[in-house]
Design a protein around this motif. Sequence first.
Motif, PDB file in Angstrom:
ATOM      1  N   TRP A 243      71.056  -5.644  36.749  1.00 34.48           N
ATOM      2  CA  TRP A 243      71.494  -6.488  35.638  1.00 34.48           C
ATOM      3  C   TRP A 243      71.755  -7.919  36.138  1.00 34.48           C
ATOM      4  N   ARG A 244      72.363  -8.040  37.300  1.00 40.90           N
ATOM      5  CA  ARG A 244      72.578  -9.376  37.882  1.00 40.90           C
ATOM      6  C   ARG A 244      71.234 -10.079  38.102  1.00 40.90           C
ATOM      7  N   GLU A 245      70.263  -9.323  38.623  1.00 41.63           N
ATOM      8  CA  GLU A 245      68.947  -9.905  38.843  1.00 41.63           C
ATOM      9  C   GLU A 245      68.277 -10.256  37.516  1.00 41.63           C
ATOM     10  N   PHE A 246      68.533  -9.461  36.499  1.00 40.64           N
ATOM     11  CA  PHE A 246      68.006  -9.725  35.155  1.00 40.64           C
ATOM     12  C   PHE A 246      68.476 -11.090  34.656  1.00 40.64           C
ATOM     13  N   VAL A 247      69.771 -11.363  34.800  1.00 40.70           N
ATOM     14  CA  VAL A 247      70.322 -12.650  34.364  1.00 40.70           C
ATOM     15  C   VAL A 247      69.725 -13.786  35.189  1.00 40.70           C
ATOM     16  N   ARG A 248      69.651 -13.604  36.506  1.00 42.01           N
ATOM     17  CA  ARG A 248      69.066 -14.641  37.370  1.00 42.01           C
ATOM     18  C   ARG A 248      67.596 -14.880  37.025  1.00 42.01           C
ATOM     19  N   SER A 249      66.868 -13.812  36.727  1.00 43.33           N
ATOM     20  CA  SER A 249      65.438 -13.931  36.443  1.00 43.33           C
ATOM     21  C   SER A 249      65.193 -14.664  35.133  1.00 43.33           C
ATOM     22  N   LEU A 250      66.060 -14.422  34.152  1.00 45.00           N
ATOM     23  CA  LEU A 250      65.956 -15.167  32.895  1.00 45.00           C
ATOM     24  C   LEU A 250      66.153 -16.658  33.142  1.00 45.00           C
ATOM     25  N   GLU A 251      67.111 -16.978  34.002  1.00 46.37           N
ATOM     26  CA  GLU A 251      67.366 -18.385  34.332  1.00 46.37           C
ATOM     27  C   GLU A 251      66.172 -18.998  35.062  1.00 46.37           C
ATOM     28  N   THR A 252      65.603 -18.227  35.997  1.00 50.15           N
ATOM     29  CA  THR A 252      64.449 -18.729  36.749  1.00 50.15           C
ATOM     30  C   THR A 252      63.270 -19.014  35.837  1.00 50.15           C
ATOM     31  N   LEU A 253      62.989 -18.094  34.932  1.00 52.95           N
ATOM     32  CA  LEU A 253      61.881 -18.287  34.004  1.00 52.95           C
ATOM     33  C   LEU A 253      62.129 -19.492  33.105  1.00 52.95           C
ATOM     34  N   SER A 254      63.365 -19.638  32.654  1.00 47.33           N
ATOM     35  CA  SER A 254      63.693 -20.749  31.750  1.00 47.33           C
ATOM     36  C   SER A 254      63.407 -22.095  32.404  1.00 47.33           C
ATOM     37  N   THR A 255      63.669 -22.200  33.718  1.00 51.12           N
ATOM     38  CA  THR A 255      63.446 -23.469  34.414  1.00 51.12           C
ATOM     39  C   THR A 255      61.960 -23.795  34.536  1.00 51.12           C
ATOM     40  N   ARG A 256      61.103 -22.781  34.392  1.00 54.60           N
ATOM     41  CA  ARG A 256      59.662 -22.995  34.526  1.00 54.60           C
ATOM     42  C   ARG A 256      59.017 -23.391  33.209  1.00 54.60           C
ATOM     43  N   MET A 257      59.763 -23.327  32.117  1.00 55.32           N
ATOM     44  CA  MET A 257      59.185 -23.620  30.806  1.00 55.32           C
ATOM     45  C   MET A 257      59.166 -25.128  30.561  1.00 55.32           C
ATOM     46  N   HIS A 258      58.272 -25.803  31.260  1.00 55.30           N
ATOM     47  CA  HIS A 258      58.115 -27.239  31.067  1.00 55.30           C
ATOM     48  C   HIS A 258      56.641 -27.580  31.226  1.00 55.30           C
ATOM     49  N   GLY A 259      56.270 -28.772  30.814  1.00 56.47           N
ATOM     50  CA  GLY A 259      54.875 -29.177  30.910  1.00 56.47           C
ATOM     51  C   GLY A 259      53.966 -28.279  30.108  1.00 56.47           C
ATOM     52  N   ALA A 260      52.950 -27.717  30.772  1.00 54.30           N
ATOM     53  CA  ALA A 260      51.983 -26.860  30.085  1.00 54.30           C
ATOM     54  C   ALA A 260      52.605 -25.558  29.597  1.00 54.30           C
ATOM     55  N   GLN A 261      53.796 -25.222  30.094  1.00 57.69           N
ATOM     56  CA  GLN A 261      54.485 -24.010  29.661  1.00 57.69           C
ATOM     57  C   GLN A 261      55.661 -24.319  28.733  1.00 57.69           C
ATOM     58  N   ASP A 262      55.714 -25.533  28.224  1.00 58.28           N
ATOM     59  CA  ASP A 262      56.723 -25.921  27.246  1.00 58.28           C
ATOM     60  C   ASP A 262      56.105 -25.744  25.857  1.00 58.28           C
ATOM     61  N   LEU A 263      56.445 -24.652  25.202  1.00 58.36           N
ATOM     62  CA  LEU A 263      55.832 -24.319  23.919  1.00 58.36           C
ATOM     63  C   LEU A 263      56.030 -25.434  22.899  1.00 58.36           C
ATOM     64  N   GLU A 264      57.215 -26.000  22.885  1.00 57.78           N
ATOM     65  CA  GLU A 264      57.516 -27.048  21.911  1.00 57.78           C
ATOM     66  C   GLU A 264      56.572 -28.241  22.100  1.00 57.78           C
ATOM     67  N   GLN A 265      56.417 -28.665  23.327  1.00 53.51           N
ATOM     68  CA  GLN A 265      55.557 -29.818  23.621  1.00 53.51           C
ATOM     69  C   GLN A 265      54.112 -29.527  23.249  1.00 53.51           C
ATOM     70  N   VAL A 266      53.632 -28.330  23.592  1.00 55.05           N
ATOM     71  CA  VAL A 266      52.238 -27.980  23.333  1.00 55.05           C
ATOM     72  C   VAL A 266      51.955 -27.897  21.836  1.00 55.05           C
ATOM     73  N   LEU A 267      52.838 -27.226  21.082  1.00 53.74           N
ATOM     74  CA  LEU A 267      52.602 -27.076  19.640  1.00 53.74           C
ATOM     75  C   LEU A 267      52.605 -28.415  18.926  1.00 53.74           C
ATOM     76  N   LEU A 268      53.481 -29.305  19.329  1.00 54.22           N
ATOM     77  CA  LEU A 268      53.568 -30.604  18.664  1.00 54.22           C
ATOM     78  C   LEU A 268      52.441 -31.546  19.083  1.00 54.22           C
ATOM     79  N   GLU A 269      51.573 -31.081  20.000  1.00 52.17           N
ATOM     80  CA  GLU A 269      50.400 -31.865  20.374  1.00 52.17           C
ATOM     81  C   GLU A 269      49.102 -31.248  19.845  1.00 52.17           C
ATOM     82  N   VAL A 270      49.208 -30.171  19.059  1.00 55.99           N
ATOM     83  CA  VAL A 270      48.012 -29.521  18.507  1.00 55.99           C
ATOM     84  C   VAL A 270      47.238 -30.493  17.629  1.00 55.99           C
ATOM     85  N   HIS A 271      47.956 -31.330  16.886  1.00 52.32           N
ATOM     86  CA  HIS A 271      47.300 -32.247  15.958  1.00 52.32           C
ATOM     87  C   HIS A 271      46.274 -33.126  16.676  1.00 52.32           C
ATOM     88  N   GLY A 272      46.606 -33.552  17.905  1.00 55.49           N
ATOM     89  CA  GLY A 272      45.703 -34.415  18.650  1.00 55.49           C
ATOM     90  C   GLY A 272      44.410 -33.714  19.004  1.00 55.49           C
TER      91      GLY A 272
END
Length: 516
Positions: A243-272
């Motif tokens: 469970w401790r590793e589960f919490v740490r792993s969620l945090e690790t994944l969250s830090t990787r959600m940027h750039g090409a893995q930032d869903l918000e950024q990608v969706l708001l650029e679909v129009h282009g």
Amino acid sequence: MVDFTGSDLQVCLSKNLTCCTKKMEERYQVAARRDIQNLLQTTSSSLKFLISRNVAAFQETVESLVHQAENHTHAVLLHTYRDLAGPAAAPLGEFFTDVGLFVLGSELSLEEASQRFFDALFPLVYERLVEPDLSRMSLSYSECVRASCRDLGPYGGAPGRLAALISRASMPGRVFLQALHLGVEVINTTDHIQLSRECRRGLLRMSYCPHCQGLTTSKPCMGYCLNVVRGCLASLAEVDAHWREFVRSLETLSTRMHGAQDLEQVLLEVHGLVRDAVAHAQRNAPRLSAQVRRVCGDPVRQQPEQVSSGQHGSAGRDSIPLKGAVRNADDTLSNRRKEFLSSLRLHRAFYGGLADQLCVSDLAPGDGTACWNGAGVASYTLRVVGNGIKAQAENPEVKVKEADPVISQVIDKLKHINQLLQGKSIPKLGTLDQIETGSGDGYSGDCDDEDGCWGSGNGAAERRRIETMLTPGNTNNHRYHHPQSKGFDQMNSGTRGTQSVPLVLVSICAFALLSG
């Protein structure tokens, strides 16, 4: 005649006179089991609510984001290709509906959804931009143009790029959301752990056997409580590290959600990308015109009344102003994740300290040595064991033979989702649900390329509805209380009159039987 010797009792044995019968003892054992399960549910309720509430919040934020991306794309088409935007609204809406389903976990093929959108767009692009001097095409000719889209490739590689971009940006979020569902499943499972016979007897002896001697207000000694509850929850303590590793792993994944893995950024650029794809087709108008005529023949135009009707409908769509979804600047997926993980971090040691928390908060007294030690009211002098399966070998109160197999399955699921969260294995689309069944056949081995671990993929073409979002379960906060008679706390003395004890025991039995 009432037997006060307790000769038929199995657990609540005593050298003194007792009011308990075998039937009462059985009822007390049911009550002890109910108490501990209610306590487990009450203790975990805030953690379960935290996760469940955020599952719903993430879903709501994703839906708002997808809606905003759709509106933004439509607004750009309206501004750049006004005559195209109105008729394109329907296929655009269908595409973003598929995107929303995919982001939230559906196994539909995003590449097929993207290609289907661009296919539907091609007749509109052809008659308005490639052959702008044409009047509206007939339905049959328009269908021929649509069917030729994939062979002619009017948009270059735009359909595949769009699907790949969204798929890549969605995969971390899909795993993140799947992990939260599994987190709730873990809590639900541990809330309803099956207690062993040894544990049930230990809980009975600790919580209700004092009642059989008239000690209805006595609480167990802290060391005694820890031994019993740590023995009962030994399997749950084994969940702690994962469970401790589960919490740490969620945090690790969250830090990787940027750039090409930032869903918000990608969706708001679909129009282009959509705008550029249409522009690519327009630049290649002569080639496309010749190719379409080779495949479909000379354009077949609509009858005048059909043209008038079609143009009127198109103008009506274009005249409707499309407003983007109003979203709070702080209400982003990134901010929601940060707030959630900050709260979840406070619960990372939940399973490691669960037995101790139950004893300290609910089961044992805060101070004093006048407590129930399993045989009478005195201090507890036996060794207090630690948490976990191995530590129970020396437990004097509860014998633990092996780990609970159901909890072992939960641990396996946590191990698996932790690998996914850390990017060490990737889910083949269509197999995410296998996490919930404990199957590991749908996952690949280690991934060396940090970014490549969240690559795109195609699932089954079948669309399925997203399962209903979890809501916090009803938590029973009412513990079993045995009725107490005023003055019973005075029965803690070991010296009793030969005439008064039977009378008091008769009173206790009367209350117990009435409450039964």
